[in-house]
Design a protein around this motif. Structure first.
Motif, PDB file in Angstrom:
ATOM      1  N   MET A   1       8.114  32.633  33.901  1.00 16.46           N
ATOM      2  CA  MET A   1       8.892  33.170  34.688  1.00 16.46           C
ATOM      3  C   MET A   1       9.864  34.227  34.336  1.00 16.46           C
ATOM      4  N   ALA A   2       9.416  34.695  33.053  1.00 19.85           N
ATOM      5  CA  ALA A   2      10.398  35.946  32.800  1.00 19.85           C
ATOM      6  C   ALA A   2       9.966  37.092  33.515  1.00 19.85           C
ATOM      7  N   ASP A   3       8.469  37.035  33.869  1.00 24.77           N
ATOM      8  CA  ASP A   3       7.899  38.316  34.823  1.00 24.77           C
ATOM      9  C   ASP A   3       8.919  38.464  36.067  1.00 24.77           C
ATOM     10  N   LEU A   4       8.980  37.375  36.583  1.00 25.26           N
ATOM     11  CA  LEU A   4       9.602  37.298  37.760  1.00 25.26           C
ATOM     12  C   LEU A   4      11.172  37.843  37.527  1.00 25.26           C
ATOM     13  N   THR A   5      12.194  37.513  36.759  1.00 25.82           N
ATOM     14  CA  THR A   5      13.300  37.919  36.522  1.00 25.82           C
ATOM     15  C   THR A   5      13.264  39.456  35.957  1.00 25.82           C
ATOM     16  N   GLU A   6      12.148  39.902  35.185  1.00 29.57           N
ATOM     17  CA  GLU A   6      12.330  41.395  35.013  1.00 29.57           C
ATOM     18  C   GLU A   6      11.654  42.244  36.260  1.00 29.57           C
ATOM     19  N   ASP A   7      10.743  41.612  37.301  1.00 33.89           N
ATOM     20  CA  ASP A   7      10.547  42.355  38.362  1.00 33.89           C
ATOM     21  C   ASP A   7      11.581  42.396  39.144  1.00 33.89           C
ATOM     22  N   LEU A   8      12.518  41.424  39.411  1.00 26.28           N
ATOM     23  CA  LEU A   8      13.571  41.432  40.360  1.00 26.28           C
ATOM     24  C   LEU A   8      14.784  42.476  39.835  1.00 26.28           C
ATOM     25  N   GLY A  36      17.096  26.431  37.579  1.00 22.23           N
ATOM     26  CA  GLY A  36      15.869  27.020  37.920  1.00 22.23           C
ATOM     27  C   GLY A  36      16.288  28.214  38.734  1.00 22.23           C
ATOM     28  N   ASN A  37      17.213  28.270  39.287  1.00 22.76           N
ATOM     29  CA  ASN A  37      17.285  29.774  40.178  1.00 22.76           C
ATOM     30  C   ASN A  37      17.313  30.890  39.231  1.00 22.76           C
ATOM     31  N   ILE A  38      17.261  32.066  40.077  1.00 20.41           N
ATOM     32  CA  ILE A  38      17.689  33.434  39.160  1.00 20.41           C
ATOM     33  C   ILE A  38      18.773  34.181  39.775  1.00 20.41           C
ATOM     34  N   THR A  65      18.424  40.365  50.431  1.00 23.63           N
ATOM     35  CA  THR A  65      17.048  40.092  51.260  1.00 23.63           C
ATOM     36  C   THR A  65      15.858  40.421  50.832  1.00 23.63           C
ATOM     37  N   LEU A  66      15.866  41.702  50.061  1.00 24.23           N
ATOM     38  CA  LEU A  66      14.668  42.070  49.453  1.00 24.23           C
ATOM     39  C   LEU A  66      14.230  41.314  48.400  1.00 24.23           C
ATOM     40  N   ALA A  67      15.516  40.973  47.631  1.00 21.47           N
ATOM     41  CA  ALA A  67      15.187  40.193  46.323  1.00 21.47           C
ATOM     42  C   ALA A  67      14.679  38.961  46.568  1.00 21.47           C
ATOM     43  N   ARG A  68      15.357  38.268  47.754  1.00 26.00           N
ATOM     44  CA  ARG A  68      14.825  36.862  48.118  1.00 26.00           C
ATOM     45  C   ARG A  68      13.364  36.852  48.453  1.00 26.00           C
ATOM     46  N   ALA A  69      13.013  37.947  49.299  1.00 26.50           N
ATOM     47  CA  ALA A  69      11.593  38.079  49.836  1.00 26.50           C
ATOM     48  C   ALA A  69      10.704  38.349  48.575  1.00 26.50           C
ATOM     49  N   ALA A  70      11.145  39.002  47.494  1.00 28.58           N
ATOM     50  CA  ALA A  70      10.086  39.205  46.587  1.00 28.58           C
ATOM     51  C   ALA A  70      10.033  37.963  45.688  1.00 28.58           C
ATOM     52  N   ALA A  71      10.756  37.106  45.741  1.00 28.52           N
ATOM     53  CA  ALA A  71      10.908  36.002  45.064  1.00 28.52           C
ATOM     54  C   ALA A  71      10.365  34.702  45.909  1.00 28.52           C
ATOM     55  N   SER A  72       9.954  34.825  47.076  1.00 32.65           N
ATOM     56  CA  SER A  72       9.662  33.795  48.026  1.00 32.65           C
ATOM     57  C   SER A  72       8.445  32.972  47.505  1.00 32.65           C
ATOM     58  N   LYS A  73       7.332  33.735  47.128  1.00 30.32           N
ATOM     59  CA  LYS A  73       6.185  32.961  46.532  1.00 30.32           C
ATOM     60  C   LYS A  73       6.137  32.024  45.629  1.00 30.32           C
ATOM     61  N   SER A  74       7.159  32.220  44.783  1.00 34.27           N
ATOM     62  CA  SER A  74       7.599  31.352  43.496  1.00 34.27           C
ATOM     63  C   SER A  74       8.254  30.051  43.974  1.00 34.27           C
ATOM     64  N   GLY A  75       9.028  30.010  45.073  1.00 35.60           N
ATOM     65  CA  GLY A  75       9.954  29.042  45.316  1.00 35.60           C
ATOM     66  C   GLY A  75      11.183  29.127  44.631  1.00 35.60           C
ATOM     67  N   LYS A  76      11.265  30.397  44.117  1.00 40.95           N
ATOM     68  CA  LYS A  76      12.738  30.252  43.460  1.00 40.95           C
ATOM     69  C   LYS A  76      13.816  30.953  44.480  1.00 40.95           C
ATOM     70  N   LEU A  77      15.192  30.197  44.171  1.00 43.07           N
ATOM     71  CA  LEU A  77      16.034  31.088  44.814  1.00 43.07           C
ATOM     72  C   LEU A  77      16.723  31.961  44.021  1.00 43.07           C
TER      73      LEU A  77
END
Length: 84
Positions: A1-8, A36-38, A65-77
């Motif tokens: 999940m480090a990739d997702l945090t870096e992407d956000l 487990g959230n970001i 809103t954009l950050a939440r949409a970008a992470a929506s597929k991962s199921g993370k808040l």
């Protein structure tokens, strides 16, 4: 999940950097919380805080809103905060 945090963090940087007058003072950190959230934290110069917040909070709300949409597929808040 480090990739997702870096992407956000990168997404937030790409949105905020053009809005502010002092890009050298911009600091964005993204980390996974215990539950487990970001959490994405934005730090800007005091004069630029109003530009990131926007009228009636519209800009920061759009960033969230954009950050939440970008992470929506991962199921993370995702929570985006402007730190004073």
């Amino acid at each position: 999940m480090a990739d997702l945090t870096e992407d956000l963090a990168g997404l937030t940087d790409a949105i905020v950097r053009p809005l502010i007058d002092e890009p050298d003072a911009l600091d964005i950190t993204a980390a996974e919380t215990e539950d487990g959230n970001i959490m994405v934290e934005i730090r800007v110069a005091a004069d630029d805080a109003g530009k990131v917040i926007g009228r009636q909070g519209r800009v920061i709300k759009s960033i969230r809103t954009l950050a939440r949409a970008a992470a929506s597929k991962s199921g993370k808040l995702v929570d985006v905060e402007l730190i004073d």
